[in-house]
Design a protein around this motif. Structure first.
Motif, PDB file in Angstrom:
ATOM      1  N   TYR A   5      68.989   3.199  30.441  1.00 13.02           N
ATOM      2  CA  TYR A   5      70.188   3.869  29.938  1.00 13.02           C
ATOM      3  C   TYR A   5      69.860   4.713  28.704  1.00 13.02           C
ATOM      4  O   TYR A   5      69.078   4.274  27.835  1.00 13.02           O
ATOM      5  N   SER A   6      70.478   5.919  28.646  1.00 15.03           N
ATOM      6  CA  SER A   6      70.354   6.775  27.450  1.00 15.03           C
ATOM      7  C   SER A   6      71.383   6.314  26.414  1.00 15.03           C
ATOM      8  O   SER A   6      72.316   5.575  26.741  1.00 15.03           O
ATOM      9  N   PRO A   7      71.252   6.753  25.117  1.00 10.76           N
ATOM     10  CA  PRO A   7      72.255   6.356  24.107  1.00 10.76           C
ATOM     11  C   PRO A   7      73.672   6.755  24.491  1.00 10.76           C
ATOM     12  O   PRO A   7      74.617   5.999  24.226  1.00 10.76           O
ATOM     13  N   ARG A  35      62.539   1.304  20.144  1.00  7.30           N
ATOM     14  CA  ARG A  35      61.509   2.223  20.640  1.00  7.30           C
ATOM     15  C   ARG A  35      60.121   1.594  20.633  1.00  7.30           C
ATOM     16  O   ARG A  35      59.236   2.042  21.368  1.00  7.30           O
ATOM     17  N   ASP A  36      59.908   0.565  19.797  1.00 14.44           N
ATOM     18  CA  ASP A  36      58.604  -0.093  19.731  1.00 14.44           C
ATOM     19  C   ASP A  36      58.560  -1.397  20.521  1.00 14.44           C
ATOM     20  O   ASP A  36      57.537  -2.103  20.493  1.00 14.44           O
ATOM     21  N   ALA A  46      61.028   1.118  26.116  1.00 17.87           N
ATOM     22  CA  ALA A  46      61.669   2.400  25.757  1.00 17.87           C
ATOM     23  C   ALA A  46      60.767   3.524  26.240  1.00 17.87           C
ATOM     24  O   ALA A  46      59.536   3.438  26.147  1.00 17.87           O
ATOM     25  N   ARG A  47      61.345   4.577  26.774  1.00 17.41           N
ATOM     26  CA  ARG A  47      60.569   5.697  27.291  1.00 17.41           C
ATOM     27  C   ARG A  47      61.381   6.973  27.129  1.00 17.41           C
ATOM     28  O   ARG A  47      62.603   6.939  26.957  1.00 17.41           O
ATOM     29  N   LYS A  48      60.641   8.110  27.142  1.00 13.22           N
ATOM     30  CA  LYS A  48      61.299   9.394  27.051  1.00 13.22           C
ATOM     31  C   LYS A  48      61.850   9.801  28.397  1.00 13.22           C
ATOM     32  O   LYS A  48      61.264   9.509  29.435  1.00 13.22           O
ATOM     33  N   SER A  52      66.239  16.923  32.219  1.00 16.72           N
ATOM     34  CA  SER A  52      66.362  18.060  31.277  1.00 16.72           C
ATOM     35  C   SER A  52      67.130  17.614  30.041  1.00 16.72           C
ATOM     36  O   SER A  52      68.059  16.805  30.124  1.00 16.72           O
ATOM     37  N   GLY A  53      66.753  18.135  28.882  1.00 21.02           N
ATOM     38  CA  GLY A  53      67.402  17.779  27.633  1.00 21.02           C
ATOM     39  C   GLY A  53      66.609  16.783  26.824  1.00 21.02           C
ATOM     40  O   GLY A  53      66.834  16.615  25.624  1.00 21.02           O
ATOM     41  N   GLY A  54      65.669  16.068  27.494  1.00 18.68           N
ATOM     42  CA  GLY A  54      64.813  15.128  26.774  1.00 18.68           C
ATOM     43  C   GLY A  54      65.591  13.934  26.246  1.00 18.68           C
ATOM     44  O   GLY A  54      66.634  13.537  26.749  1.00 18.68           O
ATOM     45  N   GLY A  55      65.079  13.391  25.168  1.00 19.54           N
ATOM     46  CA  GLY A  55      65.691  12.202  24.581  1.00 19.54           C
ATOM     47  C   GLY A  55      65.021  10.921  25.062  1.00 19.54           C
ATOM     48  O   GLY A  55      64.003  10.947  25.778  1.00 19.54           O
TER      49      GLY A  55
END
Length: 649
Positions: A5-7, A35-36, A46-48, A52-55
């Motif tokens: 899930y994204s923020p 993230r760590d 945690a992963r990028k 599109s848009g990244g994050g």
């Protein structure tokens, strides 16, 4: 179930313990270092984002525990809704059948618990920040099961709450059952033959079935197969009813458990008769098994009164109640059956629900009815409805088999006769002495296993404790005299007015006005050495007459709810029996092949004639009374003529 899930997605879930804004979620990420975060084997949580848009996006096991539970609950509800939309109504309910699960043998339930433990281990590793695939591989390797097998188990519980996993994980295979065809008419033929009160053995029924099958072309399986089918398809109560009868069926229904602690001492009693298994010699010389009428207090189980005679009769019942009224008082309730001795008009006359003799409005009230005792009728020969039957069983074990009765004990059935059966008879006075002592010991035995005694007290102790704290109705002397026996019209002496009764003489000055007149006397045959009571023929009381001269000593002892349940149980079983047995015995006999003709008896080669005089003499004709009279008249006239001729000479 979505795992990353994204923020923005996290904030939109509105989960407990997680902020509802993107900025708040990012602050939570920085605060807890999401993230760590890595798993125990070094995998990142945690992963990028590749979109599109990244994050960044985060694994769901980083959420607080409350958020994880809410996320799982929503997933279960979503899948259930999807199943409902696809028309798979009841899928979840079919997998969660706890009643079916509890009926399984322990071996199959253990397999379900082993599977549940493996899935629990996988979920625990997931909560420890491992991915599902990693957790499944680790647990599968440890438990030596296939990875695909573990995933199949997760599919079995998909959409279910964890508390309902066990029934879903239980193996549902039942094995291969091979069925052999059986002609329906042959099956009905077998049931009509086997389900009879004659109780024919199955082997004989199967032999008749084989003969009928050859005659009608029926296909039937082996005998063992049909026997198993009879035992499995026909309920046990139906088999018992059709093969052994209603009495055996009653025994399959458990007896009613009655709590008698609601009573107090002498509030309720029950009375019944018991035929002793001992030969006793009565004063008149007759040897027989005596009958005892006993009364038991329902609260304490104590035997409070008893009398003995040759047979059960109303006089014996009357005297037993007289002893009870005199020694302890009048009970409020009495349970008794409708035997002739108990349902006699002198005992229960006036009771509207007496099930013996005609109940007439003008009949006099019996003793119990007149004293206000509520009468409850029980089923005859039913030990379940009368606790006194348990007391009689104790008497058989502890009194009837007393050493003093050796040689006089008869056994409780013809098959239980001892070897020294009827070798002696006990005199009545000795028998009464042993019985009286046995009943006293029965009442005084401690540590009784009843709700009232509590394995501590005896019947005597329980009775006395309650009796001292209870309100008891006492009988007046006039009421006690109602329980005495009545002698029919005894005429007083013409000179003194004394009374002769059973070898004893009684007199009182109250008899002066009744010298030479018939009166009625009430007395107790066991206490003829005491006073008797004189009455006029119209029933009015004259007075007490004392013993004047003792010339002899004589003895003249003369639920609702449960039944309803049981009757309902028997009626239902009868209906089930009618469904099972469709062929009548006449229809069965029509299907049974005809018996083979008997072979003719052998004939001799030649027949020899019997020689000799076989002629029968003609029977003499019977002589009638008229012929005899005529012959007598002729002989009488001839005799007269001879006498006359001799006189003339």
């Amino acid at each position: 179930m979505q795992e990353w899930y994204s923020p923005a997605e996290i904030a939109s879930l509105n989960l407990p313990g997680i902020p509802e804004t993107v900025r708040g979620v990012n602050i939570l990420v920085q605060k807890h270092g999401w993230r760590d975060a890595i798993t125990v084997n070094g995998s990142e949580l945690a992963r990028k984002r590749k979109a599109s848009g990244g994050g960044w996006e985060y694994y769901w096991t980083l959420f607080p525990i409350s958020a994880q539970k809410e996320l799982q609950r929503r997933e279960i509800a979503r899948k259930k809704k999807e199943n409902m939309a696809r028309g798979e109504r009841g899928v979840t309910e079919n997998r969660v059948d706890w009643e079916w699960f509890e009926s399984l043998p322990e071996e199959r339930r253990k397999k379900a618990r082993d599977r549940f433990a493996i899935l629990e281990a996988v979920c625990a590793l997931q909560r420890g920040a491992l991915s599902k695939d990693q957790a499944v591989y680790i647990v599968a390797a440890q438990q030596n099961v296939g990875v695909s097998t573990v995933y199949n188990w997760f599919k079995m519980v998909e959409g279910l709450d964890r508390k309902d996993w066990l029934p879903a994980l239980c193996p549902r295979h039942t094995g291969r059952t091979k069925t052999v065809p059986c002609d329906p008419m042959a099956w009905e033929f077998l049931k009509a033959d086997f389900l009879r009160l004659s109780k024919p053995p199955f082997t004989a029924c199967y032999l008749r079935l084989e003969r009928a099958a050859k005659e009608h072309g029926w296909s039937i399986p082996a005998a063992r197969t049909l026997e198993r089918r009879l035992m499995s398809e026909i309920p046990e109560p139906v088999r018992v009813l059709l093969r052994e009868g209603s009495e055996k069926l009653k025994m399959m229904y458990p007896p009613q458990v009655r709590d008698r602690t609601e009573f107090h001492a002498m509030e309720a009693v029950n009375i019944d008769g018991h035929n002793w298994d001992v030969f006793v010699k009565f004063p008149d010389g007759e040897v027989t098994r005596p009958m005892m009428i006993a009364i038991q207090d329902l609260y304490s189980n104590k035997c409070v009164a008893w009398r003995v005679d040759k047979s059960e009769n109303s006089d014996l019942v009357r005297l037993a109640f007289g002893d009870l009224f005199r020694d302890y008082g009048i009970p409020d309730h009495c349970w008794l059956d409708n035997g002739r001795g108990f349902a006699a008009k002198c005992i229960t006359g006036g009771t509207p629900n007496r099930f013996r003799f005609k109940v007439k409005p003008e009949e006099p009230s019996g003793i119990l009815t007149a004293l206000g005792v509520n009468i409850h009728w029980t089923t005859p020969y039913s030990g379940q409805s009368k606790p006194i039957e348990r007391m009689f069983r104790d008497f058989c074990d502890h009194i009837a088999k007393h050493p003093a009765f050796q040689g006089a004990y008869t056994g409780n059935s013809p098959m239980a006769k001892p070897e020294d059966y009827a070798s002696r008879a006990i005199p009545l006075d000795e028998f009464l002495k042993v019985v009286g002592e046995g009943i006293r010991q029965h009442n005084a035995r401690p540590k009784r296993n009843t709700r009232v005694c509590g394995r501590i007290r005896s019947f005597d102790q329980a009775f006395e404790e309650s009796y001292a704290n209870s309100v008891i109705r006492k009988a007046a002397p006039e009421q006690l005299r109602m329980c005495l026996l009545a002698a029919e019209q005894i005429r007083t002496d013409k000179r003194s007015g004394r009374i002769e009764l059973m070898g004893n003489t009684y007199w009182s000055d109250c008899l002066h006005e009744h010298i030479g007149k018939p009166i009625m006397v009430r007395f107790d045959p066991d206490f003829l050495h005491e006073s008797v009571f004189a009455y006029r023929l119209d029933g009015s009381f004259i007075g007490e007459v004392e013993l004047w001269e003792a010339s002899g000593f004589a003895d003249r002892n003369a639920a609702r709810a449960h039944n309803r349940k049981r009757r309902a149980f028997i009626n239902l079983t009868r209906k089930a029996a009618e469904i099972e047995r469709t062929l009548s015995i006449d229809e069965y006999m029509q299907l049974l092949p005809d018996l083979e003709e008997t072979t003719p008896s052998p004939q001799p080669a030649a027949v020899r004639m019997v020689t000799g005089n076989l002629a029968r003499q003609a029977e003499a004709a019977p002589v009638s009374n008229q012929d005899l009279q005529e012959e007598f008249s002729r002989n009488f006239r001839a005799g007269l003529q001879i006498l006359q001729g001799g006189r003339e000479e």
